[in-house]
Design an enzyme around this catalytic site. Sequence first.
Site, mmCIF file in Angstrom:
data_model
loop_
_atom_site.group_PDB
_atom_site.id
_atom_site.type_symbol
_atom_site.label_atom_id
_atom_site.label_comp_id
_atom_site.label_asym_id
_atom_site.label_seq_id
_atom_site.Cartn_x
_atom_site.Cartn_y
_atom_site.Cartn_z
ATOM 1 N N TYR A 166 53.723 33.398 41.268
ATOM 2 C CA TYR A 166 54.055 32.369 40.264
ATOM 3 C C TYR A 166 54.475 31.065 40.922
ATOM 4 O O TYR A 166 54.342 29.997 40.322
ATOM 5 C CB TYR A 166 55.126 32.888 39.293
ATOM 6 C CG TYR A 166 54.623 34.076 38.516
ATOM 7 C CD1 TYR A 166 53.391 34.032 37.878
ATOM 8 C CD2 TYR A 166 55.351 35.251 38.439
ATOM 9 C CE1 TYR A 166 52.898 35.125 37.202
ATOM 10 C CE2 TYR A 166 54.870 36.358 37.760
ATOM 11 C CZ TYR A 166 53.643 36.290 37.151
ATOM 12 O OH TYR A 166 53.154 37.370 36.485
ATOM 13 N N HIS B 134 55.797 39.420 44.674
ATOM 14 C CA HIS B 134 55.269 39.134 43.339
ATOM 15 C C HIS B 134 55.604 37.713 42.893
ATOM 16 O O HIS B 134 54.694 36.951 42.573
ATOM 17 C CB HIS B 134 55.644 40.146 42.253
ATOM 18 C CG HIS B 134 55.045 39.684 40.971
ATOM 19 N ND1 HIS B 134 53.707 39.830 40.684
ATOM 20 C CD2 HIS B 134 55.546 38.916 39.987
ATOM 21 C CE1 HIS B 134 53.418 39.202 39.568
ATOM 22 N NE2 HIS B 134 54.518 38.640 39.127
ATOM 23 N N ARG C 148 40.555 45.455 52.376
ATOM 24 C CA ARG C 148 41.008 45.177 53.746
ATOM 25 C C ARG C 148 40.329 46.082 54.762
ATOM 26 O O ARG C 148 40.977 46.635 55.639
ATOM 27 C CB ARG C 148 42.513 45.385 53.842
ATOM 28 C CG ARG C 148 43.287 44.532 52.889
ATOM 29 C CD ARG C 148 44.762 44.734 53.050
ATOM 30 N NE ARG C 148 45.424 43.452 52.954
ATOM 31 C CZ ARG C 148 46.735 43.281 53.007
ATOM 32 N NH1 ARG C 148 47.518 44.312 53.187
ATOM 33 N NH2 ARG C 148 47.261 42.089 52.909
ATOM 34 N N HIS D 120 40.747 40.736 41.861
ATOM 35 C CA HIS D 120 41.829 40.189 41.014
ATOM 36 C C HIS D 120 42.417 38.916 41.615
ATOM 37 O O HIS D 120 42.521 37.894 40.950
ATOM 38 C CB HIS D 120 42.920 41.251 40.835
ATOM 39 C CG HIS D 120 44.234 40.713 40.336
ATOM 40 N ND1 HIS D 120 44.393 40.215 39.063
ATOM 41 C CD2 HIS D 120 45.450 40.600 40.944
ATOM 42 C CE1 HIS D 120 45.658 39.822 38.908
ATOM 43 N NE2 HIS D 120 46.307 40.030 40.041
ATOM 44 N N PHE D 121 42.775 38.961 42.890
ATOM 45 C CA PHE D 121 43.527 37.792 43.361
ATOM 46 C C PHE D 121 42.634 36.609 43.723
ATOM 47 O O PHE D 121 43.131 35.506 43.865
ATOM 48 C CB PHE D 121 44.570 38.145 44.425
ATOM 49 C CG PHE D 121 44.085 38.630 45.749
ATOM 50 C CD1 PHE D 121 43.417 37.781 46.616
ATOM 51 C CD2 PHE D 121 44.360 39.931 46.157
ATOM 52 C CE1 PHE D 121 43.015 38.235 47.854
ATOM 53 C CE2 PHE D 121 43.956 40.382 47.396
ATOM 54 C CZ PHE D 121 43.272 39.530 48.253
HETATM 55 FE FE1 HAS Z 1 48.460 39.780 40.352
HETATM 56 C C1 HAS Z 1 48.205 42.151 42.847
HETATM 57 C C2 HAS Z 1 49.625 42.139 38.174
HETATM 58 C C3 HAS Z 1 48.918 37.340 37.917
HETATM 59 C C4 HAS Z 1 47.992 37.331 42.719
HETATM 60 N N1 HAS Z 1 48.129 39.741 42.383
HETATM 61 C C5 HAS Z 1 48.026 40.837 43.222
HETATM 62 C C6 HAS Z 1 47.748 40.386 44.565
HETATM 63 C C7 HAS Z 1 47.735 39.015 44.523
HETATM 64 C C8 HAS Z 1 47.963 38.631 43.149
HETATM 65 C C9 HAS Z 1 47.529 38.075 45.706
HETATM 66 O O1 HAS Z 1 50.808 44.963 38.349
HETATM 67 C C10 HAS Z 1 47.510 41.293 45.781
HETATM 68 C C11 HAS Z 1 48.721 41.445 46.656
HETATM 69 C C12 HAS Z 1 48.410 42.325 47.834
HETATM 70 O O2 HAS Z 1 47.929 41.804 48.849
HETATM 71 O O3 HAS Z 1 48.584 43.543 47.731
HETATM 72 N N2 HAS Z 1 49.080 39.766 38.377
HETATM 73 C C13 HAS Z 1 49.492 40.836 37.679
HETATM 74 C C14 HAS Z 1 49.817 40.436 36.300
HETATM 75 C C15 HAS Z 1 49.597 39.074 36.237
HETATM 76 C C16 HAS Z 1 49.167 38.667 37.550
HETATM 77 C C17 HAS Z 1 50.273 41.321 35.189
HETATM 78 N N3 HAS Z 1 48.438 37.742 40.313
HETATM 79 C C18 HAS Z 1 48.687 36.939 39.225
HETATM 80 C C19 HAS Z 1 48.658 35.560 39.619
HETATM 81 C C20 HAS Z 1 48.402 35.560 40.978
HETATM 82 C C21 HAS Z 1 48.265 36.933 41.392
HETATM 83 C C22 HAS Z 1 48.898 34.400 38.686
HETATM 84 C C23 HAS Z 1 48.268 34.428 41.937
HETATM 85 C C24 HAS Z 1 48.367 33.180 41.651
HETATM 86 N N4 HAS Z 1 48.803 41.754 40.474
HETATM 87 C C25 HAS Z 1 49.346 42.529 39.483
HETATM 88 C C26 HAS Z 1 49.617 43.879 40.009
HETATM 89 C C27 HAS Z 1 49.214 43.883 41.351
HETATM 90 C C28 HAS Z 1 48.716 42.535 41.604
HETATM 91 C C29 HAS Z 1 50.174 45.035 39.319
HETATM 92 C C30 HAS Z 1 49.317 45.045 42.356
HETATM 93 C C31 HAS Z 1 48.074 45.826 42.389
HETATM 94 C C32 HAS Z 1 48.086 46.864 43.480
HETATM 95 O O4 HAS Z 1 48.005 48.046 43.141
HETATM 96 O O5 HAS Z 1 48.175 46.523 44.673
HETATM 97 C C33 HAS Z 1 49.856 38.199 35.009
HETATM 98 O O6 HAS Z 1 50.803 37.198 35.339
HETATM 99 C C34 HAS Z 1 48.617 37.552 34.463
HETATM 100 C C35 HAS Z 1 48.838 36.817 33.159
HETATM 101 C C36 HAS Z 1 47.734 35.811 32.871
HETATM 102 C C37 HAS Z 1 47.032 35.703 31.756
HETATM 103 C C38 HAS Z 1 45.936 34.644 31.606
HETATM 104 C C39 HAS Z 1 46.364 33.479 30.725
HETATM 105 C C40 HAS Z 1 45.295 32.398 30.634
HETATM 106 C C41 HAS Z 1 45.525 31.066 30.640
HETATM 107 C C42 HAS Z 1 44.369 30.068 30.562
HETATM 108 C C43 HAS Z 1 43.980 29.732 29.121
HETATM 109 C C44 HAS Z 1 43.068 28.553 28.952
HETATM 110 C C45 HAS Z 1 41.759 28.638 28.697
HETATM 111 C C46 HAS Z 1 40.924 27.390 28.556
HETATM 112 C C47 HAS Z 1 41.052 29.930 28.541
HETATM 113 C C48 HAS Z 1 47.273 36.583 30.617
HETATM 114 C C49 HAS Z 1 46.908 30.521 30.700
HETATM 115 C C50 HAS Z 1 40.033 27.417 27.332
HETATM 116 C C51 HAS Z 1 39.126 26.247 27.377
HETATM 117 C C52 HAS Z 1 38.329 25.858 26.375
HETATM 118 C C53 HAS Z 1 37.420 24.707 26.558
HETATM 119 C C54 HAS Z 1 38.308 26.533 25.077
HETATM 120 CU CU CU Z 2 52.590 41.151 41.344
#
Ligand code: HAS
Ligand code: CU
Length: 560
Positions: free
Chosen positions: A241, A237, A452, A388-389
Amino acid sequence: MSMRQPVYHAATESAAPMSFHTEDRLASWHIAIAVIALAFGMTLGFFQGLEHAGMDIYPALKPFIQSYYQGLTLHGVLNVLVWTTFFICGFLIYVTTRSLRTNLVGPKIAWLTLVLMIVGLVMAAVPILTNSATVLFTFYPPMKADPFFYIGLTLVVIGTWLVTLNLTLTWRAWRARNPVEKTPLAAFMSLVTMAMWSIASVGIAIEMLVIVIPMAVGLTEFSNPVLARTLFWFTGHPIVYFWLLPAYISWYTMVPRQAGGKLFSDPMARVSFLLFLVLSTPLGLHHQVSDPGILPVFKAIHAVVTFGVFFPSLMTFFNVVASLENSGRHNGGKGLFGWIFRLPWKDPIVTGQILAMWLFVFGGIGGLINASYQLNQAVHNTAWIAGHFHLTVGSAVTLTFMAVTYWLVPNLSGRELFSIGMARWQVWIWFIGMIVFSNNLHRLGLMDVPRRTALGSAPYILPEWRIYLPWVALGGALLFISGVLYILNLAFTLWGSPRAAPIPMPMARAISGPDHAPAIVDRWRPWLAVAAVLILVAYLPVFVQILLTSASNAPGLRVW
Ligand code: HAS
Ligand code: CU
């Protein structure tokens, strides 16, 4: 067609020039390897998309690649392990030394580290290419690969620790000369990223040294899959980050400047990174919700911490959008939304990163769904997760890194970017391709399509899946086209563009600057201590329970 026009109009650097010759060469090597890995990795991704639509070209690749699964292993390892790790090490060496205005204290160690990482990469690549390590990037035991695969990956991890050591010593040398000043934000964030990763990667190192390498070299016949998976996700996990935070470094410390304005709040940015330092690791069980052999209460605790680590990303959302608003208003934007149109949309460096942010909003929301204990049952091991990823590591991170190279490669090579127009097309095609690709993967996941899996040739494929699978291939094709434009643009920059004078690293000033940050946010020990305590609380009982209740009784298997 000058790159500098839209990008660096906000301010100019006043300090005397310094030579970063070694750091630049180091960064260039790391980033070159990263981009080459990406080029191969995404080509295989394209083939996977085609396979899903029933156009299986793997038989035609036979002497080189034996199966969909060998291709998938290459795709995963090259894209999420090699592209990210090498890019990040190069980028953070560049960012830390530039923002501290200090040369690396250990240039020789840095070169040796690079050599070690390349040796590790080759050691891991050969078994994958010879089909002796078709274990996917998660290499779950009892699957058993060639030992060199594991040893090679371990060397790469050790390399990253040496990068942490080098950057930390460099910071200490800076600190000795600047006892009271706050660490510049970009350097601070780089150090937090490397510190977080170095703590988190201990899990995978133990898994390698205690379980998989002894099994692969024949010292032990059996493995304990529950223990191995738990050690893997201890690192697996926080590694996400490790990929994300360098993109955040660009969003916080560079994009506001490139967009023509200022960072909204430097202290808030520091707090967000410190929250990542303490919260990134104690939550890996959210990848193991369906795993047997682990008490549900521990999984529930990790689910709660996962919702905790959502907050530093929400803070980032607020801070980055406020900074973009500041930039848009600075450029003359008026009204509630008028500022959006005054952002430099013609500049692919800024646009690419804003598009990456937008895709990340949906990746982040999907992450919360994954993290919800019950909803995870619906999405785990389905195509949803691949959806998602690709929004997170495949967009928030990859599209940001691509946009960063549009200034960094010209900077390192001393040549103008070959074509801004091509770069503009590239970022938009990635954005649209990713919407098509990941929407359809999410949808298929909800229809129980497994991840997969070579779907195109699966006998159990349902008629309703066939409606969406070709869309995955179309999205994949658009991503591939975007990737080709990216690689060609960089190649032509190096081998066909006129020379240009070096330009300074973009460094945004802040509306609320480092002076507003309390001293505690520039200290290391208290935060490292909190991180250690939280990890102990979240993981010690888990490991004790696993060691008491599960056995090392699974014989190593070659399933391919
Ligand atoms: Fe995830 C599975 C939960 C973030 C990558 N994740 C994965 C896998 C990968 C991955 C590779 O709880 C698969 C692994 C495998 O092979 O089995 N993930 C989360 C959660 C977050 C999260 C809660 N994941 C990431 C990030 C990754 C990543 C970052 C890679 C870089 N993930 C999971 C969970 C699994 C999971 C379970 C397991 C699922 C399973 O069953 O296998 C959080 O950190 C996300 C928080 C992010 C936000 C978005 C904030 C937005 C921002 C941008 C704002 C700016 C804007 C611009 C909109 C809340 C900061 C506006 C512009 C204008 C012009 C107005
Ligand atoms: Cu994770």
